[in-house]
Design an enzyme around this catalytic site. Structure first.
Site, PDB file in Angstrom:
ATOM      1  N   SER A 141       7.659  -5.097   7.226  1.00  0.00           N
ATOM      2  CA  SER A 141       7.225  -5.826   8.311  1.00  0.00           C
ATOM      3  C   SER A 141       7.906  -7.177   8.212  1.00  0.00           C
ATOM      4  O   SER A 141       7.173  -8.321   8.119  1.00  0.00           O
ATOM      5  CB  SER A 141       5.803  -6.168   8.244  1.00  0.00           C
ATOM      6  OG  SER A 141       5.372  -4.821   8.254  1.00  0.00           O
ATOM      7  N   ASP A 167       5.497  -3.373  10.887  1.00  0.00           N
ATOM      8  CA  ASP A 167       3.824  -3.030  11.199  1.00  0.00           C
ATOM      9  C   ASP A 167       3.486  -2.907  12.509  1.00  0.00           C
ATOM     10  O   ASP A 167       2.529  -1.928  12.819  1.00  0.00           O
ATOM     11  CB  ASP A 167       3.266  -3.861  10.184  1.00  0.00           C
ATOM     12  CG  ASP A 167       3.530  -5.326  10.496  1.00  0.00           C
ATOM     13  OD1 ASP A 167       4.450  -5.557  11.390  1.00  0.00           O
ATOM     14  OD2 ASP A 167       3.060  -6.330   9.947  1.00  0.00           O
ATOM     15  N   ARG A 177       0.897  -1.298  -0.072  1.00  0.00           N
ATOM     16  CA  ARG A 177       0.044  -0.169  -0.057  1.00  0.00           C
ATOM     17  C   ARG A 177       0.950   1.348  -0.009  1.00  0.00           C
ATOM     18  O   ARG A 177       1.808   1.337   0.712  1.00  0.00           O
ATOM     19  CB  ARG A 177      -1.053   0.114   1.030  1.00  0.00           C
ATOM     20  CG  ARG A 177      -1.890  -0.830   1.186  1.00  0.00           C
ATOM     21  CD  ARG A 177      -3.071  -0.901   2.201  1.00  0.00           C
ATOM     22  NE  ARG A 177      -2.369  -0.873   3.566  1.00  0.00           N
ATOM     23  CZ  ARG A 177      -2.888   0.002   4.603  1.00  0.00           C
ATOM     24  NH1 ARG A 177      -3.821   0.631   4.601  1.00  0.00           N
ATOM     25  NH2 ARG A 177      -2.198  -0.019   5.604  1.00  0.00           N
TER      26      ARG A 177
HETATM   27  C1  GLC Z   1       6.523 -11.385  10.734  1.00  0.00           C
HETATM   28  C2  GLC Z   1       7.574 -10.471  10.331  1.00  0.00           C
HETATM   29  C3  GLC Z   1       7.400  -9.339  11.471  1.00  0.00           C
HETATM   30  C4  GLC Z   1       6.063  -8.714  11.155  1.00  0.00           C
HETATM   31  C5  GLC Z   1       4.907  -9.837  11.312  1.00  0.00           C
HETATM   32  C6  GLC Z   1       3.473  -9.352  11.163  1.00  0.00           C
HETATM   33  O1  GLC Z   1       6.311 -12.069  11.755  1.00  0.00           O
HETATM   34  O2  GLC Z   1       8.826 -11.104  10.789  1.00  0.00           O
HETATM   35  O3  GLC Z   1       8.183  -8.380  11.152  1.00  0.00           O
HETATM   36  O4  GLC Z   1       5.797  -7.854  12.336  1.00  0.00           O
HETATM   37  O5  GLC Z   1       5.266 -10.918  10.490  1.00  0.00           O
HETATM   38  O6  GLC Z   1       3.369  -8.903   9.891  1.00  0.00           O
END
Ligand code: GLC
Length: 472
Positions: A164, A217, A98
């Site tokens: 993320s 995130d 996004r």
């Molecule tokens: C995975 C990633 C992490 C993220 C999570 C949720 O665990 O390693 O960084 O916060 O997914 O998206």
């Protein structure tokens, strides 16, 4: 008990000559065995939370070997009123990407527009970093045009990048990807600074944005809530992947020199990367043979073992493995073993649909299998087994997520009054998930009246924009 039943399970071989009684008994035993392995008692949850606390403490020390990475985010508790201006945010963490444009004044979001694009599977499952970051840059150009602001892409506007995946940050605007998770496999990215890779793509595409902030995130979600709620203590994602962050005292972050050098009693957000909890030795996690097989065949075997029991990427796959096994053992229609044989062919949202099916005769469960796999599950008994499998898989996920949240609150002694900002499809869309999570939190904490689980939709992108708007 679980082990004994498991042994029985191994010996219950398929047979076309089973009598009806025999078949009922077999069904009963199999379900009992699965339930015994999946259900987590209060004591078991407390034991896990205790071990998680241990790993949290350990993970904040220099050169530790904790399974929790406890990554410094370089986001400090600041006065959110200082965030102002036009900023962009990028949100990359699953199959959808996004681009968000936001205008802020005094910590309030005045306007927000978003553009969503699906990242081609060919990039996610085997592309190169250039393909990925060029795709991001091209999508920005499409988004700014769609917003009627094509010229802005050439300007030096501030940008917050939500990335993320486990990333070792060196500062608020730089960080190297440690290891891909969630089945991503893009070459040339691990070990590299993702801000640099993104800004290289910006140069190639003549985009002027300044990447002033990089965040996870969970961090974005916490900050999005914290803007209007100073009791927001933790940000949690229960979606494709699972993870949490929380405010930690600078003085406790022994491994981060910058945090240690800050005067006063300030706090910084720590990205726990809890998906990797207990992956090294499996001391407390309740792995069944289905979990072990799923892990062994995944892109990152031996890592993210908790995530593989909780997240949207995997819940359907755990259920699929159980269903196929039960079908091979003759307690579910054989056709299921064939139709569901492809890995990841049973989506996590179906787990939610079947679990939520409370109508007499379980018509929704019937519909899922008819519509998606063209199988008529004619016997109600079979539909009931399918529903039970989905309930056990989903409940265990919610219990584990609740246990992890309880550990975070205990770490900060915040159990009496705290908001936990949560986002992600598993939390939002799986019925009963929240209720079951709350029960697990209470099981660990005793009393969880003061704990508020608040859905913070789109928090990851909004939070990144806010963090960017706090930077120069
Ligand atoms: C995975 C990633 C992490 C993220 C999570 C949720 O665990 O390693 O960084 O916060 O997914 O998206």
């Amino acid at each position: 008990m679980a082990r004994r039943l498991n042994t029985v399970l191994e010996h219950v071989k398929p047979s076309g000559r089973d009598t009806e009684d025999h078949e009922h008994l077999k069904q009963h035993l199999l379900i009992q065995s699965l339930a015994a392995q999946m259900h987590l008692s209060k004591d078991r949850l407390k034991e896990m939370a205790l071990y998680m606390l241990h790993e949290m403490h350990h993970g904040l020390e220099p050169n530790n070997s904790s399974t929790l990475r406890m990554l410094p985010s370089f986001v400090y508790k600041a006065d959110p009123d200082r965030s102002a201006g036009v900023v962009y945010a990028l949100d990359l963490g699953g199959s959808n990407f996004r681009v968000i444009r936001m205008e802020l004044a005094k910590g309030t979001v005045l306007s927000r527009r978003a553009h969503k694009a699906k990242i081609p599977e060919t990039i996610i499952a085997g592309g190169t970093q250039t393909q990925l970051f060029d795709f991001i840059a091209d999508t920005i150009l499409i988004a700014t045009k769609k917003f009627g602001r094509a010229e802005e892409a050439r300007e030096a506007l501030r940008l917050g990048f939500t990335f993320s995946f486990p990333t070792q940050q060196h500062a608020i605007n730089s960080g190297s990807l440690i290891r891909w998770t969630k089945q991503f496999k893009v070459s040339g990215t691990e070990g590299n600074d993702v801000v640099r890779l993104l800004s290289d793509a910006f140069s190639r595409k003549k985009i002027g944005f300044r990447i002033v902030a990089l965040c996870n995130d969970t961090v974005g979600t916490l900050i999005a809530r914290f803007l209007n709620d100073s009791t927001a203590m933790s940000g949690v994602i229960l979606g494709t992947g699972s993870n949490a962050c929380y405010w930690e005292k600078n003085s406790r972050i022994l491994k981060c020199r910058e945090a240690q050098s800050k005067p006063g009693d300030g706090e910084m957000v720590i990205n726990m990367e809890f998906g990797n909890f207990d992956s090294a030795k499996m001391v407390v996690l309740p792995a069944t043979k289905y979990d072990n097989e799923l892990d062994a065949e995944s892109e990152n075997a031996g890592a993210q073992r908790l995530e593989k029991m909780i997240s949207g990427k995997y819940l359907g796959e755990i259920a699929r493995r159980v269903i196929v096994d039960f079908a091979k053992l003759n307690v579910l229609p054989n056709a299921l073993a064939d139709r569901l044989k492809a890995p990841y062919s049973f989506e996590s949202r179906f787990v939610g649909t079947c679990f939520a099916d409370r109508h007499p005769g379980l018509p929704d469960t019937h519909d899922v299998f008819k519509r998606e796999y063209d199988i008529d599950i004619a016997h109600e008994g079979h539909r009931r087994i399918l529903r039970t499998i989905c309930r056990l898989v989903s409940n265990r996920a919610a219990q584990l997520a609740g246990m992890a949240i309880a550990a975070v609150l205990l770490k900060r002694n915040a159990q009496a009054d705290a908001t936990v900002a949560v986002d992600g499809s598993v939390f939002e869309k799986q019925p009963y998930f929240r209720k079951c999570m709350r029960e697990a939190i209470s099981a660990v904490l005793g009393d969880a009246e003061g704990v508020r689980l608040v859905l913070t939709t789109d928090g990851s992108g909004i939070g990144a924009g806010c963090i960017a708007a706090l930077q120069e």
